[in-house]
Design an enzyme around this catalytic site. Structure first.
Site, short mmCIF file in Angstrom:
data_model
loop_
_atom_site.label_atom_id
_atom_site.label_comp_id
_atom_site.label_asym_id
_atom_site.label_seq_id
_atom_site.Cartn_x
_atom_site.Cartn_y
_atom_site.Cartn_z
N MET A 1 0.84 -1.19 0.00
CA MET A 1 0.00 0.00 0.00
C MET A 1 0.88 1.25 0.00
SD MET A 1 -2.91 -1.38 0.13
CE MET A 1 -3.48 -3.02 0.51
N LYS A 9 6.31 2.00 -6.26
CA LYS A 9 7.07 0.91 -5.68
C LYS A 9 8.15 0.43 -6.63
CE LYS A 9 5.00 0.47 -1.75
NZ LYS A 9 3.96 -0.49 -1.51
N PHE A 167 2.17 -7.44 4.44
CA PHE A 167 3.62 -7.36 4.59
C PHE A 167 4.23 -6.90 3.28
CE2 PHE A 167 4.46 -10.51 8.32
CZ PHE A 167 3.53 -9.83 9.09
N GLU A 168 5.04 -5.86 3.34
CA GLU A 168 5.65 -5.29 2.15
C GLU A 168 7.15 -5.12 2.34
OE1 GLU A 168 3.58 -1.79 0.79
OE2 GLU A 168 1.60 -2.61 1.26
N GLY A 169 7.79 -4.54 1.32
CA GLY A 169 9.21 -4.21 1.42
C GLY A 169 10.08 -5.42 1.69
#
Length: 382
Positions: A1, A9, A167-169
């Site tokens: 997000m 991104k 969960f990102e990055g």
């Protein structure tokens, strides 16, 4: 997000040359009959559901929307975000937006009362963990246990219906040599799966579990998985696949973020770029048809049930890269549910039971006059 401000991104970098995948579709198509079973909690959702993130802990330029003011169009409301005290602590905290940032923020009691009112109207309210700034790595069993404890405390405090994993990055990354998505070895992956299973066991069959991975962590797995047999690839490639697979029987809804993405290869072995109907059709087809992981016809990620899948999009041009016009959203839905309006990509089936759409975010949709939710309601005659 996108969190504090919309950001573009990552593009797909740090991965090796493409794995040849021509001719594999015939091989894996026979395996898609082994589709994942529908989670018991999905029955609590409408036949076609609209999912939206609510900026509950920050404003993000779109303004603060009080829980009581969330329009009725939204069937699942994800509170954004619960974040860890540190990347590896597993200790998740959630608090309402400070008044200095959100002058119209409601009180805790008003917020809780509004959640109950939404639930009484048939809506599901979840805590979303992670987001762009909330990196979570459950590298130890202590972090795993703290995650279960702290997330449970948030759910209990606000009387929530379940959990969204966003969960990102660098939250999920595969260790070198961890090459089988069906049998993961990486502690952060294994501990996350165990933690979610514990929460599901605690709250029972009505517990709503959703996930919002980026394309890098799911569909990119068609070409690349982890660092690869010889190393050198981005170890995050496809790193959500073992989590989705291990939890597919508990999973209510998967809504991959079809935005803020680099080009992704579809099952036609062509690269697709975000912001148009073909991208959403190609990315969703992969989830509903299944696909060989890292080009290996003997290692297929099985199809999900269409009732477990929604398409994730930005609600407005301000919400992030890859905004798709209402007309193209309608084309994507027509193609995937009726096999009409398909344009340049032909999916491997049609799925009238496709659950619906997810948007980042409820706030940005309101900022844009409700265009996204109105288009969804018009499409399904709600």
């Amino acid at each position: 997000m996108s969190l504090r401000i919309p950001l573009s991104k990552r593009v797909l970098t740090g991965v090796c040359a493409s794995v040849a995948a021509a001719g594999l579709l015939a091989t894996f198509s026979a395996t898609t009959a082994d589709a994942g079973t529908t989670a018991t909690a999905e029955a609590a959702l409408p036949e076609h559901a609209l999912v939206g993130y609510l900026h509950s802990s920050f404003a993000n330029g779109s303004g603060y929307t009080r829980m009581a003011d969330v329009p009725d169009s939204w069937d699942v409301i994800d509170l954004a975000f619960g974040e860890p005290t540190s990347t590896t602590s597993g200790d998740i905290r959630f608090s309402l937006c400070p008044q200095s940032e959100c002058p119209n923020v409601e009180s805790e009691d008003e917020f809780k009362a509004a959640i109950k009112a939404k639930q009484a109207a048939g809506k599901k309210v979840l805590i979303s963990i992670g987001g762009q700034n909330g990196q979570v790595q459950l590298t130890t069993t202590a972090a795993r246990d703290k995650f279960v404890e702290s997330v449970g405390a948030i759910i209990d405090t606000y009387g929530l219906d379940g959990l969204d994993i966003d969960f990102e990055g660098h939250s999920l990354s595969l260790d070198d040599g961890d090459t089988d998505f069906k049998n993961p070895k990486t502690p952060a992956i294994v501990n996350l799966i165990a933690a979610v299973k514990s929460l599901k066991a605690k709250y029972g069959s009505d517990f709503v579990l959703t996930m919002a991975p980026e394309t890098f962590f799911v569909q990119l797995g068609y070409q690349f998985y982890g660092s690869g047999a010889s190393g050198g690839q981005d170890p995050r490639s496809g790193a959500y696949l073992p989590v989705i697979h291990a939890l597919r029987d508990d999973l209510t809804l998967l809504h991959v973020q079809d935005y803020n993405s680099g080009p992704i290869m579809g099952l036609d072995d062509q690269y697709h770029t975000m912001g148009n109907a073909d991208f959403h059709i190609a990315m969703t087809d992969m989830l509903l048809s299944g696909f060989p992981v890292a080009g290996d016809a003997d290692n297929v990620f099985p199809a999900l049930d269409p009732s477990q899948v929604a398409i994730g999009l930005p609600a407005s041009p301000n919400a992030g890269g890859g905004h798709t016009t209402p007309g193209d959203v309608t084309k994507a839905l027509n193609c995937l549910t009726k096999k009409s309006d398909c344009g340049g990509y032909e999916p491997h089936g049609s799925w009238p039971a496709l659950r619906g759409l997810m948007a980042w975010s409820i706030n940005w949709d309101g900022f844009n006059g409700g265009e996204f939710s109105k288009n969804f309601d018009d499409y399904y005659g709600r």
